[in-house]
Design a protein around this motif. Structure first.
Motif, PDB file in Angstrom:
ATOM      1  N   PHE A 152      59.489 128.156  90.314  1.00  0.00           N
ATOM      2  CA  PHE A 152      58.894 126.963  90.874  1.00  0.00           C
ATOM      3  C   PHE A 152      57.969 126.163  90.114  1.00  0.00           C
ATOM      4  O   PHE A 152      57.202 127.139  88.965  1.00  0.00           O
ATOM      5  CB  PHE A 152      58.373 127.231  92.295  1.00  0.00           C
ATOM      6  N   VAL A 153      57.878 124.968  90.291  1.00  0.00           N
ATOM      7  CA  VAL A 153      56.761 124.220  89.280  1.00  0.00           C
ATOM      8  C   VAL A 153      55.733 123.582  90.218  1.00  0.00           C
ATOM      9  O   VAL A 153      56.332 122.927  91.143  1.00  0.00           O
ATOM     10  CB  VAL A 153      57.885 123.184  88.386  1.00  0.00           C
ATOM     11  N   ILE A 154      54.581 123.789  89.794  1.00  0.00           N
ATOM     12  CA  ILE A 154      53.585 123.056  90.365  1.00  0.00           C
ATOM     13  C   ILE A 154      52.629 122.768  89.162  1.00  0.00           C
ATOM     14  O   ILE A 154      52.169 123.571  88.632  1.00  0.00           O
ATOM     15  CB  ILE A 154      52.777 123.981  91.542  1.00  0.00           C
ATOM     16  N   GLY A 155      52.386 121.571  88.818  1.00  0.00           N
ATOM     17  CA  GLY A 155      51.551 121.029  87.670  1.00  0.00           C
ATOM     18  C   GLY A 155      50.108 121.564  87.867  1.00  0.00           C
ATOM     19  O   GLY A 155      49.650 121.848  88.794  1.00  0.00           O
ATOM     20  N   ASN A 156      49.471 121.692  86.660  1.00  0.00           N
ATOM     21  CA  ASN A 156      48.467 122.063  86.496  1.00  0.00           C
ATOM     22  C   ASN A 156      47.391 120.961  86.938  1.00  0.00           C
ATOM     23  O   ASN A 156      47.694 119.656  87.258  1.00  0.00           O
ATOM     24  CB  ASN A 156      48.116 122.242  85.218  1.00  0.00           C
ATOM     25  N   SER A 195      46.089 116.338  92.153  1.00  0.00           N
ATOM     26  CA  SER A 195      44.541 116.884  92.483  1.00  0.00           C
ATOM     27  C   SER A 195      44.119 118.021  92.787  1.00  0.00           C
ATOM     28  O   SER A 195      45.084 118.706  92.947  1.00  0.00           O
ATOM     29  CB  SER A 195      43.823 115.682  93.324  1.00  0.00           C
ATOM     30  N   ALA A 196      42.967 118.674  92.726  1.00  0.00           N
ATOM     31  CA  ALA A 196      42.863 120.104  93.272  1.00  0.00           C
ATOM     32  C   ALA A 196      43.075 120.150  94.513  1.00  0.00           C
ATOM     33  O   ALA A 196      43.897 121.457  94.883  1.00  0.00           O
ATOM     34  CB  ALA A 196      41.276 120.293  92.897  1.00  0.00           C
ATOM     35  N   ASP A 197      43.092 119.337  95.405  1.00  0.00           N
ATOM     36  CA  ASP A 197      43.224 119.425  96.820  1.00  0.00           C
ATOM     37  C   ASP A 197      45.059 119.588  96.864  1.00  0.00           C
ATOM     38  O   ASP A 197      45.374 120.294  97.891  1.00  0.00           O
ATOM     39  CB  ASP A 197      42.694 118.463  97.682  1.00  0.00           C
ATOM     40  N   GLN A 198      45.509 118.696  96.322  1.00  0.00           N
ATOM     41  CA  GLN A 198      46.811 118.462  96.362  1.00  0.00           C
ATOM     42  C   GLN A 198      47.613 119.777  95.908  1.00  0.00           C
ATOM     43  O   GLN A 198      48.564 120.409  96.453  1.00  0.00           O
ATOM     44  CB  GLN A 198      47.172 117.249  95.281  1.00  0.00           C
ATOM     45  N   LYS A 199      47.030 120.337  94.606  1.00  0.00           N
ATOM     46  CA  LYS A 199      47.618 121.522  94.012  1.00  0.00           C
ATOM     47  C   LYS A 199      47.478 122.706  95.206  1.00  0.00           C
ATOM     48  O   LYS A 199      48.466 123.585  95.226  1.00  0.00           O
ATOM     49  CB  LYS A 199      46.646 121.953  92.899  1.00  0.00           C
ATOM     50  N   LYS A 237      49.933 126.490  98.886  1.00  0.00           N
ATOM     51  CA  LYS A 237      49.969 127.069 100.250  1.00  0.00           C
ATOM     52  C   LYS A 237      51.271 126.896 100.670  1.00  0.00           C
ATOM     53  O   LYS A 237      51.997 127.744 101.488  1.00  0.00           O
ATOM     54  CB  LYS A 237      48.745 126.298 101.041  1.00  0.00           C
ATOM     55  N   ASN A 238      51.954 125.593 100.649  1.00  0.00           N
ATOM     56  CA  ASN A 238      53.170 125.310 101.118  1.00  0.00           C
ATOM     57  C   ASN A 238      54.410 126.307 100.624  1.00  0.00           C
ATOM     58  O   ASN A 238      55.308 126.933 101.331  1.00  0.00           O
ATOM     59  CB  ASN A 238      53.804 123.803 100.985  1.00  0.00           C
ATOM     60  N   LEU A 239      54.044 126.329  99.054  1.00  0.00           N
ATOM     61  CA  LEU A 239      55.176 127.328  98.463  1.00  0.00           C
ATOM     62  C   LEU A 239      54.944 128.618  99.206  1.00  0.00           C
ATOM     63  O   LEU A 239      56.151 129.345  99.333  1.00  0.00           O
ATOM     64  CB  LEU A 239      54.927 127.505  97.210  1.00  0.00           C
ATOM     65  N   ILE A 240      53.724 129.401  99.254  1.00  0.00           N
ATOM     66  CA  ILE A 240      53.558 130.848  99.736  1.00  0.00           C
ATOM     67  C   ILE A 240      54.287 130.957 100.997  1.00  0.00           C
ATOM     68  O   ILE A 240      54.954 131.634 101.407  1.00  0.00           O
ATOM     69  CB  ILE A 240      52.237 131.001  99.581  1.00  0.00           C
TER      70      ILE A 240
END
Length: 375
Positions: free
Chosen positions: A164-168, A357-361, A366-369
């Motif tokens: 899965f990909v979540i940007g830095n 953003s930090a909150d978006q990340k 959380k959604n992925l977990i």
């Protein structure tokens, strides 16, 4: 959900920032009962409020590679004791195999570029070991770019659906300190300060930056005074070797180090600088890019696919294997204030386009977990 966070492996560089951000967020999230394993470096920088909100908190020493499996056994016993529903290893490979469903972060970009890099036999053997551990775990994997996902799936023989990909992003503390200090701290005006943020690793290519200063020193068209600022501990062998190299080439007056910088203090250093440089040969991702964009500082970066994917038209690029190319990129930017402003403006657009953003990340993590746990 009862979740075990294992951040015992990351102890320096951008991985520390990622670990701190995850733990600070999950510690205050009422949806999680947290069991947290950190190392002494994470423990030193984690806020007291986060620690007080974590019911089960364990601190491990920073162990050498030959003790990682013994450490893994200790963490495995922690899992057996608390029986979490899910395990999140901030960055792997974990040297233990959780019984619960597991997500592991991947940030070992050099493993994916062995053919392009001249690495030694010892590192090749370590890469084989780490590769086997990832394959043995059969956990879900989390990366920060599509390029790394594609390469990692091929390297490990993994199904792309398990990666899965979540940007830095930048840390909440970094943004808070930029906002608090951007009116108080201004970039240097009597000389052109170039910041090299991060720890020393061979793939960071810092020696090439030193050699580039020879060309800058001898360039008659460059009228600015320059100072290249590192963040390497002054009493370390790495800094000693860089300083010796600079002295041998008569450019030691161009460089300095501020030593180790805690994550919460990095923003002030960005704001003091005129530009940020990243000369890395490979990266799985880096917080340097979004941090520079957020601090409104122009970037000078390696002309490599990982950088082009993340920075697009918001950087001056150079050949990281050519010292003259690095020097020309620095001179070009230092001599052109309109270019500096253009890169800052482009950086603002790329920040919104390529980085949560930090909150978006945290929301994405959380959604992925939650989604993986429910599968």
């Amino acid at each position: 959900m009862k979740i075990l966070i294992d951040s015992s492996i990351v102890s320096k560089g951008g991985g520390v920032q990622v670990a701190l951000s995850i733990i600070e967020n999950i510690a205050t999230d009422e949806n999680f009962e947290v069991i947290c394993v950190v190392n002494t470096e994470i423990d030193k920088q984690l806020s007291l409020s986060a620690k007080s909100n974590i019911e089960h908190y364990y601190v491990e020493n920073i162990e050498p590679i030959y003790r990682k499996f013994t450490q893994g056994k200790r963490i495995s016993l922690i899992e057996q004791k608390h029986k979490p529903d899910f395990v999140f290893v901030v960055f792997g490979p974990a040297y233990w195999k959780p019984k619960a469903k597991t997500l592991q972060g991947f940030a070992l970009g050099k493993m994916l570029y062995e053919k392009e890099l001249n690495i030694g036999l010892k590192e090749k053997i370590l890469n084989i070991v780490k590769k086997r551990i990832f394959q043995w775990s059969q956990s879900y994997l989390l990366v920060e770019t599509d390029l790394v996902k594609t390469k990692l799936a091929n390297y490990l023989g993994y199904l792309p659906e398990k990666i899965f990909v979540i940007g830095n992003s930048y840390s909440p503390n970094f943004k808070k300190n930029v906002v608090a200090n951007e009116e108080k701290i201004t970039k240097k005006v009597d000389f052109f300060q170039v910041l090299v943020p991060g720890s020393y690793y061979p793939h960071k290519n810092l020696e090439r930056i030193i050699f580039s200063l020879i060309y800058i020193k001898n360039n008659q068209n460059f009228n600015n005074q320059i100072k290249v600022v590192f963040t390497i501990p002054e009493n370390s062998n790495e800094w000693s070797n860089l300083l010796i190299l600079a002295k041998e080439n008569g450019v030691d007056h161009f460089i300095t180090t501020v030593g180790f910088v805690e994550n919460s203090k990095f923003a002030e250093l960005y704001l003091q600088s005129n530009a940020i440089i990243c000369a890395s040969l490979v990266e799985s991702s880096t917080a340097v890019f979004p941090e520079a964009f957020l601090a409104n500082r122009p970037l000078i970066v390696s002309d490599r696919p990982f950088a082009k994917e993340l920075c697009e038209d918001a950087a001056v690029y150079f050949d990281p294997l050519d010292e003259k190319s690095i020097a020309n990129a620095i001179i070009k930017l230092a001599n052109d204030e309109k270019l500096q402003q253009l890169l800052v403006e482009n950086g603002q657009k790329i920040l919104l386009k390529n980085y949560p953003s930090a909150d978006q990340k945290w929301s994405l993590q959380k959604n992925l977990i939650t989604r993986l746990y429910s599968k």
